[in-house]
Design a protein around this motif. Structure first.
Motif, PDB file in Angstrom:
ATOM      1  N   LEU A 109      41.263  34.281  44.591  1.00  0.00           N
ATOM      2  CA  LEU A 109      40.148  34.557  44.683  1.00  0.00           C
ATOM      3  C   LEU A 109      41.777  35.325  46.015  1.00  0.00           C
ATOM      4  N   ARG A 160      37.599  38.346  48.551  1.00  0.00           N
ATOM      5  CA  ARG A 160      37.952  39.890  48.094  1.00  0.00           C
ATOM      6  C   ARG A 160      37.516  40.982  49.477  1.00  0.00           C
ATOM      7  N   TYR A 187      39.087  44.308  47.740  1.00  0.00           N
ATOM      8  CA  TYR A 187      40.293  44.405  47.618  1.00  0.00           C
ATOM      9  C   TYR A 187      39.796  44.246  45.539  1.00  0.00           C
ATOM     10  N   CYS A 188      39.894  44.983  44.821  1.00  0.00           N
ATOM     11  CA  CYS A 188      40.305  45.033  43.666  1.00  0.00           C
ATOM     12  C   CYS A 188      38.884  44.867  43.289  1.00  0.00           C
ATOM     13  N   CYS A 193      43.122  41.343  38.684  1.00  0.00           N
ATOM     14  CA  CYS A 193      42.788  41.503  39.855  1.00  0.00           C
ATOM     15  C   CYS A 193      43.398  39.907  40.272  1.00  0.00           C
ATOM     16  N   ASN A 194      43.054  38.420  39.617  1.00  0.00           N
ATOM     17  CA  ASN A 194      43.366  37.519  40.884  1.00  0.00           C
ATOM     18  C   ASN A 194      44.658  36.858  40.517  1.00  0.00           C
TER      19      ASN A 194
END
Length: 172
Positions: A81, A33, A120-121, A171-172
């Protein structure tokens, strides 16, 4: 995905050595991430890696760092991820002097904002992660000595960050 592209941050990784780190040995810290690709307008194929010595960090008298930026969607076993292959590489800076980093030493490594690494996220805290119905079957963060077989350890405690704390499944 503009909603999930965040600003660069500075962050700390705290660890205790469980064996000496000899000259030229490196440690890899898996940071899914995390990415230097902070704009949705950026090409996925741009070079966002930083070579050894180019990551601004502290204590720079002990370690020098490199950054390997994963892809948003990769084909590895952790592909659920985003940026699953992103890694911070730390090398014993004493290598040039032939010195060893001693066993049972606590380090607090700060990775500075100037590296332009963001998340990210987001992700939940370690406590929320272990209780979550959405958690992956793999540990989110690991640390490995690249010169020792079977040395990968899970980073067991971490704070949550960003939208992933409340919207992990999105988010995945």
């Amino acid at each position: 995905h503009n909603l999930y592209v965040l600003q660069p941050i500075s962050f700390n990784i705290i660890f205790r050595t469980i064996r000496p780190i000899y000259p030229y040995e490196t440690i890899s810290i898996s940071l899914p991430r995390f990415t230097r690709r902070l704009s949705s307008n950026s090409s996925e194929y741009n070079d966002y890696d930083l070579s050894i010595g180019n990551v601004r960090l502290s204590p720079s008298t002990v370690f020098e760092g490199a950054w390997i930026n994963g892809q948003l969607n990769s084909s590895d076993s952790n592909s659920s991820l985003p940026y699953s292959q992103s890694q911070l590489i730390l090398r014993n800076r004493f290598s040039y002097l032939g010195n060893t980093i001693q066993n049972d030493t606590l380090y607090n490594v700060t990775v500075y904002l100037a590296n332009r690494i963001g998340i990210y996220c987001g992700f939940p805290s370690s406590e929320e992660y272990h209780l979550s119905q959405y958690r992956m079957s793999i540990p989110p963060f690991t640390i490995t000595n690249n010169n020792v077989t079977n040395s990968t350890l899970t980073i067991s405690s971490f704070d949550g960050f960003g939208l992933g704390c409340t919207k992990l499944n999105n988010c995945n």
